[in-house]
Design a protein around this motif. Structure first.
Motif, PDB file in Angstrom:
ATOM      1  N   LEU A 236       1.989  31.851  -0.005  1.00 15.79           N
ATOM      2  CA  LEU A 236       2.938  32.691  -0.755  1.00 15.79           C
ATOM      3  C   LEU A 236       4.327  32.063  -0.768  1.00 15.79           C
ATOM      4  O   LEU A 236       5.036  32.121  -1.773  1.00 15.79           O
ATOM      5  CB  LEU A 236       3.002  34.091  -0.146  1.00 15.79           C
ATOM      6  CG  LEU A 236       1.813  34.979  -0.479  1.00 15.79           C
ATOM      7  CD1 LEU A 236       1.875  36.290   0.275  1.00 15.79           C
ATOM      8  CD2 LEU A 236       1.764  35.254  -1.978  1.00 15.79           C
ATOM      9  N   ASN A 237       4.696  31.444   0.348  1.00 12.38           N
ATOM     10  CA  ASN A 237       5.990  30.760   0.416  1.00 12.38           C
ATOM     11  C   ASN A 237       6.052  29.657  -0.639  1.00 12.38           C
ATOM     12  O   ASN A 237       7.013  29.551  -1.394  1.00 12.38           O
ATOM     13  CB  ASN A 237       6.154  30.196   1.838  1.00 12.38           C
ATOM     14  CG  ASN A 237       7.438  29.427   2.002  1.00 12.38           C
ATOM     15  OD1 ASN A 237       7.747  28.581   1.175  1.00 12.38           O
ATOM     16  ND2 ASN A 237       8.173  29.699   3.061  1.00 12.38           N
ATOM     17  N   HIS A 248       0.414  32.994 -11.191  1.00 11.49           N
ATOM     18  CA  HIS A 248      -0.861  33.410 -10.590  1.00 11.49           C
ATOM     19  C   HIS A 248      -0.968  32.983  -9.131  1.00 11.49           C
ATOM     20  O   HIS A 248      -1.680  33.597  -8.342  1.00 11.49           O
ATOM     21  CB  HIS A 248      -2.038  32.846 -11.397  1.00 11.49           C
ATOM     22  CG  HIS A 248      -2.195  31.362 -11.278  1.00 11.49           C
ATOM     23  ND1 HIS A 248      -1.511  30.479 -12.098  1.00 11.49           N
ATOM     24  CD2 HIS A 248      -2.921  30.602 -10.423  1.00 11.49           C
ATOM     25  CE1 HIS A 248      -1.840  29.247 -11.760  1.00 11.49           C
ATOM     26  NE2 HIS A 248      -2.681  29.289 -10.750  1.00 11.49           N
ATOM     27  N   LEU A 249      -0.239  31.914  -8.760  1.00 11.72           N
ATOM     28  CA  LEU A 249      -0.302  31.426  -7.371  1.00 11.72           C
ATOM     29  C   LEU A 249       0.195  32.485  -6.390  1.00 11.72           C
ATOM     30  O   LEU A 249      -0.218  32.511  -5.235  1.00 11.72           O
ATOM     31  CB  LEU A 249       0.565  30.172  -7.216  1.00 11.72           C
ATOM     32  CG  LEU A 249       0.010  28.871  -7.758  1.00 11.72           C
ATOM     33  CD1 LEU A 249       1.006  27.747  -7.553  1.00 11.72           C
ATOM     34  CD2 LEU A 249      -1.307  28.533  -7.083  1.00 11.72           C
ATOM     35  N   ALA A 250       1.109  33.358  -6.848  1.00 10.77           N
ATOM     36  CA  ALA A 250       1.670  34.365  -5.954  1.00 10.77           C
ATOM     37  C   ALA A 250       0.784  35.605  -5.860  1.00 10.77           C
ATOM     38  O   ALA A 250       1.019  36.462  -5.019  1.00 10.77           O
ATOM     39  CB  ALA A 250       3.060  34.771  -6.438  1.00 10.77           C
TER      40      ALA A 250
ATOM     41  N   ASN B 259      15.126  36.340   3.351  1.00 12.88           N
ATOM     42  CA  ASN B 259      14.637  35.002   3.008  1.00 12.88           C
ATOM     43  C   ASN B 259      13.927  34.979   1.655  1.00 12.88           C
ATOM     44  O   ASN B 259      13.955  33.968   0.962  1.00 12.88           O
ATOM     45  CB  ASN B 259      13.717  34.478   4.113  1.00 12.88           C
ATOM     46  CG  ASN B 259      14.523  33.905   5.253  1.00 12.88           C
ATOM     47  OD1 ASN B 259      15.105  32.832   5.128  1.00 12.88           O
ATOM     48  ND2 ASN B 259      14.623  34.640   6.342  1.00 12.88           N
ATOM     49  N   VAL B 260      13.272  36.098   1.311  1.00 13.39           N
ATOM     50  CA  VAL B 260      12.596  36.171   0.013  1.00 13.39           C
ATOM     51  C   VAL B 260      13.634  36.121  -1.109  1.00 13.39           C
ATOM     52  O   VAL B 260      13.462  35.429  -2.106  1.00 13.39           O
ATOM     53  CB  VAL B 260      11.770  37.470  -0.109  1.00 13.39           C
ATOM     54  CG1 VAL B 260      11.148  37.598  -1.492  1.00 13.39           C
ATOM     55  CG2 VAL B 260      10.688  37.523   0.952  1.00 13.39           C
ATOM     56  N   PHE B 261      14.736  36.879  -0.925  1.00 11.46           N
ATOM     57  CA  PHE B 261      15.732  37.006  -1.992  1.00 11.46           C
ATOM     58  C   PHE B 261      16.960  36.109  -1.774  1.00 11.46           C
ATOM     59  O   PHE B 261      17.972  36.293  -2.451  1.00 11.46           O
ATOM     60  CB  PHE B 261      16.178  38.471  -2.114  1.00 11.46           C
ATOM     61  CG  PHE B 261      15.116  39.374  -2.684  1.00 11.46           C
ATOM     62  CD1 PHE B 261      14.990  39.562  -4.047  1.00 11.46           C
ATOM     63  CD2 PHE B 261      14.219  40.020  -1.848  1.00 11.46           C
ATOM     64  CE1 PHE B 261      14.016  40.394  -4.572  1.00 11.46           C
ATOM     65  CE2 PHE B 261      13.234  40.843  -2.363  1.00 11.46           C
ATOM     66  CZ  PHE B 261      13.126  41.027  -3.732  1.00 11.46           C
TER      67      PHE B 261
END
Lengths: 289, 316
Positions: A236-237, A248-250, B259-261
Motif C-alpha cells: 500500500l505504501n 488499482h494497486l491501492a 504520513n499518509v497525508f
C-alpha cells in the motif's frame, strides 16, 4: 458447560452466521498463505520491468506493480507474512499475559496489585508507539514489529486472564480442591486454566485481527517487514506513489487486509457465542444482542 | 468529590512517572549506548566520544533521568540532534497541527457514533439497525491508512476537490488549513466511530429496558424526550470510557495518518526522528504522546464521576 451432542453443536454453528462467515473468511486467508508455499500464479520476487504497472488481465489477474511483479502472487505470499507475524505476536502476548494473569489471580495481594498496575502503565503506549520506541533502538524489521505487537498484547491477556481466573477461584469446586489439599499451582493448571481457556481463545482470535492491522500499519510506515519480502502494508505504501497512474494497486492489498481482519473478528465473536452456552441461548431466543 | 479527585490525581501522577521511567529505560538503557544507536556501530571513535559527552552519557543513569525529567517539567526538552534547535520549539510547532487534527477527528467520532448508535437502538432489529451494525463491523476491519488512501483516490485523484496531502499552515487562513485536515480527520474518525457506534447502541439498548424508562414513557413523555433525557445520560457511562481509550488510539493513529497525508505534525516528527536516529526527539515526543494519553484518561475518570454520582460516592 452443559452437555451437548455433536449434532446440537453443529446446529448451533449452522445458525450462527458470525462463526460460519468468520470461519470461511479466515480459512480463505490461511489457504492463500498455504497455497503460496507451493504455488503462485507468477514468482512474487521476479522483476519484469517491461510489464510494469499493467492493469488486471488474464495473465496478471490483479495487474502488476512498478517492478512488474504480479500483484496476485505478492498478495498470496504477503498472507504468509501477516499470519506469521499475527501468530507469533499473539503467541508472545498470550504466553506471557496468561501466565502473569494466572499468577496474579493465584497469589492475590500485592503481587496481583503490582502486575495490574504495571499493565496500566503499558496502556499509555499504544502498539504503534511501543513499536516506534523498539524500532528506534533495534531498527525496522519483521522480528522487531512482532516483538512490539507482542509486548503490547501482554497486559491485555494478563487482565482478561486475571478477571476470568478470579471468578473461577471463587467457585465451590476450587474450594473442594483446596480442601483436598491441592496446592495453588496444581489448582491453577488443573481447574482454573481449563475453565478459562475458551475466554483466552476468543481473546486470541480477536487480537490476531488487531495484530494483522498493526503489522500492516508498521509495514506501511516502513518499520515492519522489509523488502524483498512482500507484505500488504508495504504494497500500500508503494501503491500510494503511483496513485494517479495505477489506482488499482491501492485497492487489492487493502481489500485483503479488510477480509482477513473481518474474518478473524467475526470468528472471535462467533466462537464467544458458541463456547458460552448461556449467551448463545440468549441470542438464539433473541434476548441479548 | 475532592477525595475522589485527589485519589485519581495520585494515580495519574504515578502513571506519568511510570511512563517516563519506561520511556527512559527503553530508549536510554536498553540500547546499551545511545551514542552507538545514533552513530552506528562503525562510528569514528572521536565523534563517538564527543557525542557521548554532548548527550551526557558519561554521567550515571539516575542523574541523566533526573536531569531529563526536570528539564521536561520546566519546558527544556533538550536539543534535537539533527535539527540543532530546541526540541520544545519543534514540538510546539507540530502540536499546532496534531492537536487540532485529533480534536476534529474526535468530534467527528462522537457526533457520528452517538447519532448512529442512538438511531440503531431506536430502530432495533430493523433495516437501519442492521445497516449500522454492518458499517460498524466493516469500519473496525478497515485500516485507517488504507481508508486515507481511498479518500485521496476519490476526492483528490478523481474529483479534484482536495489536495492529496500537505498543510499550508494556519497563516494561510482558517479555511485552507482546516480543509487540508478534513480528509485526514475523516480517515481517523471513521474507524473509531464504527467502534463507538457499536458501544453506544448496545449501551442504549441495555438502558432502554430499565424500569425508570418505562415509567418515563408511562407518565406521558415522548419517545424522543425519553431517549434524550433518561436513556442517553445513563447509557453514556460505558461510552465515555471507550472514548478515553479511543483518544489514545486516535493520537497513535495520527502518526500513521500524518504520513499518509504528508502532514508536518507530531507523528511525522517522531517518524522522521527515527529515520534520522535522533533519539532525543524520539524520547521527548514518545513521552509527550504517552502523557497526553494519560491526561485524557484522567479527564475521563473525572468526567465519569460527573456523569455518574454513584461512582464518586462509592469511591470517596
Amino acid at each position: 458447560m452443559t452437555s451437548r451432542t455433536p449434532s446440537d453443536l453443529f446446529l448451533l454453528a449452522l445458525r450462527h452466521r458470525n462463526l460460519l462467515l468468520g470461519g470461511a473468511l479466515s480459512t480463505l486467508i490461511i489457504l492463500l498463505a498455504v497455497i503460496s508455499l507451493l504455488w503462485t500464479p507468477h514468482s512474487a520476487y521476479e522483476l519484469d520491468v517491461a510489464n510494469k504497472l499493467k492493469p488486471p488481465s488474464s495473465t496478471h489477474w490483479l495487474g502488476t506493480d512498478h517492478f512488474g511483479r504480479d500483484v496476485a502472487s505478492l498478495i498470496m505470499v504477503g498472507a504468509q507474512n501477516s499470519l506469521v507475524v499475527g501468530f507469533v505476536a499473539v503467541g508472545i502476548g498470550m504466553a506471557a499475559g496468561v501466565l502473569l494473569g494466572l499468577w496474579a489471580s493465584a497469589q492475590r495481594g500485592w503481587i496481583e496489585e503490582l502486575i495490574m498496575r504495571l499493565s496500566d502503565f503499558t496502556f499509555a503506549f499504544p502498539a504503534i508507539l511501543s513499536a516506534i520506541m523498539i524500532t528506534a533502538i533495534l531498527g525496522p524489521g519483521a522480528v522487531n514489529s512482532i516483538l512490539a505487537i507482542g509486548i503490547f498484547n501482554i497486559p491485555v491477556f494478563a487482565r482478561v486472564t486475571r478477571g476470568s481466573a478470579n471468578a473461577i477461584w471463587a467457585r465451590e469446586f476450587v474450594l473442594a480442591a483446596r480442601a483436598a489439599g491441592k496446592g495453588r499451582i496444581r489448582i491453577t493448571f488443573e481447574h482454573v486454566l481449563p475453565n478459562i481457556l475458551s475466554v483466552i481463545i476468543v481473546q486470541a482470535t480477536i487480537f490476531f485481527a488487531i495484530a494483522i492491522l498493526a503489522e500492516a500499519a508498521l509495514s506501511y510506515l516502513g518499520l515492519g517487514t522489509q523488502p524483498p519480502q512482500p507484505s500488504w502494508g508495504r504494497m500500500l505504501n508503494e501503491a500510494q506513489t503511483f496513485l494517479y497512474l495505477s489506482p488499482h494497486l491501492a485497492l487489492f492489498p487493502g481489500l485483503v487486509i479488510v477480509v482477513s481482519v473481518l474474518g478473524f473478528n467475526m470468528l472471535g465473536d462467533g466462537l464467544r457465542d458458541w463456547l458460552d452456552p448461556r449467551l448463545s441461548r440468549a441470542r438464539l431466543s433473541g434476548y441479548a444482542q | 468529590m475532592s477525595l475522589f479527585i485527589a485519589k485519581r490525581f495520585a494515580t495519574f501522577v504515578a502513571t506519568l512517572f511510570g511512563a517516563s521511567v519506561v520511556v527512559f529505560l527503553i530508549l536510554e538503557i536498553l540500547p546499551g549506548d545511545p551514542a552507538y544507536a545514533i552513530l552506528g556501530a562503525d562510528a569514528d571513535p572521536s565523534a563517538y566520544q564527543a557525542l557521548r559527552k554532548e548527550l551526557g552519557l558519561d554521567e550515571p543513569a539516575l542523574d541523566r533521568y533526573l536531569s531529563w525529567i526536570s528539564g521536561v517539567l520546566t519546558g527544556d526538552f533538550g536539543i534535537s540532534y539533527t535539527y540543532s534547535v530546541p526540541v520544545s520549539e519543534l514540538v510546539v510547532e507540530r502540536l499546532a497541527l496534531t492537536v487540532p487534527l485529533a480534536v476534529i477527528a474526535m468530534a467527528m467520532t462522537v457526533i457520528v457514533a452517538i447519532g448512529l448508535g442512538l438511531y440503531a437502538a431506536a430502530h432495533h432489529n430493523k433495516v437501519g439497525d442492521w445497516g449500522v451494525m454492518v458499517f460498524s463491523q466493516l469500519g473496525i476491519a478497515v485500516p485507517n491508512f488504507w481508508f486515507g488512501i481511498l479518500l485521496i483516490l476519490l476526492f483528490s485523484v478523481y474529483l479534484g476537490w482536495f489536495s492529496s496531502g500537505g498543510f499550508p499552515g494556519w497563516d494561510a487562513g482558517l479555511w485552507p488549513a482546516l480543509k487540508s485536515l478534513l480528509l485526514p480527520a475523516v480517515a481517523l474518525a471513521t474507524v473509531q466511530a464504527a467502534i463507538l457506534a457499536r458501544v453506544t447502541r448496545s449501551s442504549v439498548l441495555e438502558t432502554i429496558g430499565e424500569d425508570y424508562v418505562r415509567t418515563a414513557r408511562a407518565k406521558g413523555l415522548t419517545r424522543a424526550a425519553t431517549l434524550w433525557r433518561h436513556v442517553l445520560r445513563n447509557a453514556l457511562i460505558p461510552v465515555v470510557t471507550i472514548m478515553g481509550l479511543q483518544f489514545a488510539n486516535l493520537l497513535a493513529g495520527t502518526i500513521v495518518i500524518e504520513n499518509v497525508f504528508f502532514l508536518p505534525g507530531l507523528g511525522r516528527l517522531v517518524f522522521q526522528a527515527i529515520a534520522n536516529r535522533d533519539l532525543v526527539v524520539v524520547k521527548d515526543v514518545v513521552l509527550l504522546l504517552a502523557a497526553m494519553v494519560v491526561v485524557v484518561n484522567f479527564v475521563v475518570d473525572i468526567a465519569y464521576a460527573i456523569i455518574d454520582p454513584r461512582l464518586r460516592a462509592h469511591d470517596a
